[in-house]
Design an enzyme around this catalytic site. Sequence first.
Site, mmCIF file in Angstrom:
data_model
loop_
_atom_site.group_PDB
_atom_site.id
_atom_site.type_symbol
_atom_site.label_atom_id
_atom_site.label_comp_id
_atom_site.label_asym_id
_atom_site.label_seq_id
_atom_site.Cartn_x
_atom_site.Cartn_y
_atom_site.Cartn_z
ATOM 1 N N GLU A 48 0.767 -0.986 -0.012
ATOM 2 C CA GLU A 48 -0.001 0.035 0.111
ATOM 3 C C GLU A 48 0.852 1.238 -0.088
ATOM 4 O OE1 GLU A 48 -2.795 -0.026 3.315
ATOM 5 O OE2 GLU A 48 -3.814 1.989 2.433
ATOM 6 N N GLU A 196 -12.444 -2.400 2.243
ATOM 7 C CA GLU A 196 -13.236 -2.081 3.600
ATOM 8 C C GLU A 196 -14.419 -1.250 3.430
ATOM 9 O OE1 GLU A 196 -10.180 -1.627 6.526
ATOM 10 O OE2 GLU A 196 -9.431 -3.810 6.446
ATOM 11 N N TYR A 264 -6.839 -9.493 11.291
ATOM 12 C CA TYR A 264 -5.358 -9.469 11.647
ATOM 13 C C TYR A 264 -5.432 -10.237 12.949
ATOM 14 C CZ TYR A 264 -4.513 -5.867 8.127
ATOM 15 O OH TYR A 264 -4.414 -5.165 6.648
ATOM 16 N N GLU A 319 -6.006 -9.316 3.301
ATOM 17 C CA GLU A 319 -5.238 -8.618 4.149
ATOM 18 C C GLU A 319 -5.305 -9.778 5.454
ATOM 19 O OE1 GLU A 319 -5.916 -4.494 5.186
ATOM 20 O OE2 GLU A 319 -6.304 -4.224 3.058
ATOM 21 N N GLN A 368 2.012 -6.566 5.469
ATOM 22 C CA GLN A 368 2.197 -6.200 4.066
ATOM 23 C C GLN A 368 3.571 -6.355 3.787
ATOM 24 O OE1 GLN A 368 1.118 -2.034 3.142
ATOM 25 N NE2 GLN A 368 -0.686 -2.218 4.128
#
Length: 515
Positions: A48, A196, A264, A319, A368
């Site tokens: 990103e 999102e 996450y 993610e 990431q």
Amino acid sequence: MKPKLYLLSLLMIFSCINLQAQTNVNVSFPVDSGSVKISKYIYSHFAEHLGRGIYDGFYVGDTSKIPNTHGVRNDVIAALKKMKIPALRWPGGCFADTYHWKDGIGPKDKRPSIVNRWWGGIVEDNSFGTNEFLNMCELLGADPYISGNVGSGTVQELSDWVSYVSSDNKNPMSDLRRVNGRDKPWNVKFWGIGNEAWGCGGNMAPDYYANEFRKYSTFMSGSDNTTKIYRIASGANSDDYNWTETLMKQIPPNLIEGIALHYYSVIDWDHKSSATKFNEQQYFTTMKRALFMDTLITKHSRIMDKYDPKKKIGLVVDEWGGWYDVERGTNPGFLFQQNTMRDAMIAGVTLNIFNNHCDRVRMANLAQCINVLQAVILTSGNKLILTPTYYVMEMYNVHQDATLLPIIINSDDYVLGDEKLSAVSVSASKDKNGVVHISLVNIDPDHVHKVKLNLNGKKFAAVTGRILASAKVQDYNSFDNPEKIKAETFNGAILKGEDLDVNMPGASVVVLTLN
Ligand code: AHR
């Protein structure tokens, strides 16, 4: 020494030693030879415009003293190629829904600067844009996955982007590409329609987003594109099963190829705690969070099965990873964190979960790739280190596009206080040459676990292996000691007729090759 003190020091010594577990972990090999492929895209990554992920991470510009190819660091290219990065998601994340791709094409001195409102409020000069990203993917041998802007963009803007990168006909967008120096299209297959959407992508309700998705998706596939595109809906936040249900119910199957999921492994969003200084309770909780991925995938898949029993639509976990406090003295908006053996454990168990669910999970993107969250590479000036997570990704690349061998495991527990988790996790596959690979993770930091694999009559001539381990789960590679942790040869597996015995040291990841 006083008896009390003596006992205490004995206890402390023992807690640092890998004790032998009392019972065995039994694993049964499948009798059949498997039929579902582990998509290589499960091993994909995410970059990103966030902190030092793109600038300083991948891209230093072609005038940099750091050796580069068209501005992309040569050491990064070599490391990611060796790891076999299959696809890279870009430009966000939250950034994607603020990104107007036409700002990032054409002569660099004419590109406008914007403020990166999500990540540190810094100036983004757009010097890394569509052409730079797609040319970089070619250098890496990775397929690009572009996240489109739904939150603050338009249908026309996204449809134009698809034409710019994938149309071979003569039209305003392919002409613009040619003016910018690229004749042939790049053929981008993977497209995210927003990110999102329930949060930074526009705070939409699921019904509203489902309709937006239908509209965007309709105008993205046109007859002038050279590639059949794979459209991925912005998916659920963790266990928001209603989000998945609404999208599956309301989006016609001809408009969608994939649905995302973000999750996450965070101890507590309000108190994430240090990436390197953590106690065993915090380690245990992180492992519990990581293993929850299995429940999430099982439940989201069950919903998808209701509407798509033939499993045409992929679950794309675009993610995932560990998220801690930023390193002291770094910009809180840059999400820069160190990467320890705890992260190797997250990676190992999560990739096993993805492999074992490969009938539905078609892609996953670790968050990431460089210098942000659970990175595989950290850079500082001209220095680069490979993290423990890098080695797990590199060791596991033998599973890419291999056939899953569904395995049944009955594991010992890793016990802390009155809580317990399965200590050992496993996945296995057979590659196109008939070679079998088994990846095992022992998350128990202080106990060796003896794994007995029943090969169910399968005969193998030899076993070899690689291991990633270190004295403490808090250990990491630093710029002063960049090779403290790296994959080594493993000699702890022994073939005994129809059985394979493996001694898994505490907090270790092992990948075995059976010929
Ligand atoms: O990966 C960091 C951020 O986490 C992404 O921008 C966003 O999609 C998620 O909330």
